[in-house]
Write an enzyme that holds these catalytic residues in place. Sequence first.
Site, short mmCIF file in Angstrom:
data_model
loop_
_atom_site.label_atom_id
_atom_site.label_comp_id
_atom_site.label_asym_id
_atom_site.label_seq_id
_atom_site.Cartn_x
_atom_site.Cartn_y
_atom_site.Cartn_z
N CYS A 298 0.85 -1.19 0.00
CA CYS A 298 0.00 0.00 0.00
C CYS A 298 0.89 1.24 0.00
O CYS A 298 1.97 1.22 0.59
CB CYS A 298 -0.91 0.03 1.24
N GLU A 332 2.12 -3.73 -5.76
CA GLU A 332 0.99 -4.67 -5.79
C GLU A 332 -0.16 -4.05 -6.56
O GLU A 332 -0.44 -2.85 -6.45
CB GLU A 332 0.55 -5.00 -4.36
#
Length: 445
Positions: A298, A332
């Site tokens: 994140c 990601e």
Amino acid sequence: MERKLSDEYEEIVCESVCAIVEGCRCPVLMKTGDEWQMAEILSVKDHETRRYFYVHFLEFNKRLDEWVEEGRLDQNKVYFPKKVQASRPSSPVAGDVAPPMPIVSTPAAANLKKKNKKRPIEEVNDEGDSMPGTPAPPGPRTTGSLLAHSNDDVVTRMKNIEMIELGRHRIKPWYFAPYPQELVSLPCIYICEFCLKYRKSRKCLARHLLKCKLRHPPGNEIYRKATISVFEIDGRKNKLYAQNLCLLAKLFLDHKTLYYDTDPFLFYVMTHLDNRGFHLVGYFSKEKESSEDYNVACILTLPPYQRQGYGKLLIEFSYELSKFEGKLGSPEKPLSDLGLLSYRSFWSQSILNILFTTKPTEVNERPSITINDICEQTSMKKDDVISTLQTLGVISYYKGGFVIVLTKEMIRNYEKASQSVKIDPTFLHWTPKDNLRSMTSPRLL
């Protein structure tokens, strides 16, 4: 869009705004006041003598969702669902109790299956400011962090926090976050900018600040140049701070499924230093062991610091860590819309820097470079390099081979971007994860 509406909805002219209910769609005047956009009604509430509608603008990000008065709805073009599902729960107004949500991103279910014990969130309130914490989830789901929220998850589709105060900044949240119900109904949540514990009033926060000794994030300061510092925080050793950080980030991130278990993660928190302490600017997290070689799980720059270059600094810092590790890295997926723009900009700038500085190996020859050369110099994965080159449109086929064509506009953009602040790797004091066990107490540079 019109065909989809005609398949699932039927158009009805409403004589009264009272006929508009949850699930309807109609044109709504946007906050700018000059454009009508189709929106879905997620909730309806009456306040005093007025009726308000919580709307989601179709094809727009959820951070633009808002409560609107009836005057901003076009009652002459209202679409009602043809089929009403009895199983769908009615939409709550902001402040209703939501199902417990987790708070730390994870990209792979395989890592979660190794964890059989539940880790409930700790109580985050000091003595004298007691307030129940967020209830523990029933257990981690095995679908990983890429799971999208269901459209029927009505509670989490609505913003539930009106305002937060973090240091000198008052920030309006963008998305739902599972803060305790007692705080959700308040006009503002007060958060300590150093330890990230939350309080119900400014008076409670003032009492907390008298006891809070932190003036910087916990963990090791691994980078400092001028006023910019980065701290590495272990999600296992500093669990409470990591959980509070993720809970804060959830107010501005909507594309990740979050979990309570912070143990598998490292958090890299960027701060700005002044005479009052180290102030949180943004952060990124990464798995200690990533099977996909993700260097970011994140990433977030807080709204007061956006559009100031901090996002690119965080991205650049993640790739500097990958260079130290001797690995190729990639964030990601999926990325948020703003995250994708930042990454594309950083990738483009990094690749153009290599293309403009590559020298020919021999006299009177043109410079040449391979995709693998770019990957090795930037620590970017091959797929990211190829997609960026395609987006830039610099690859052309010429006389039986592929050549790179750089325009004058690219040169101007590159020269402008070269003047921005960058991470200086000579100021990075960091040991790769394989040697983390040798690191002991927290330190400052």
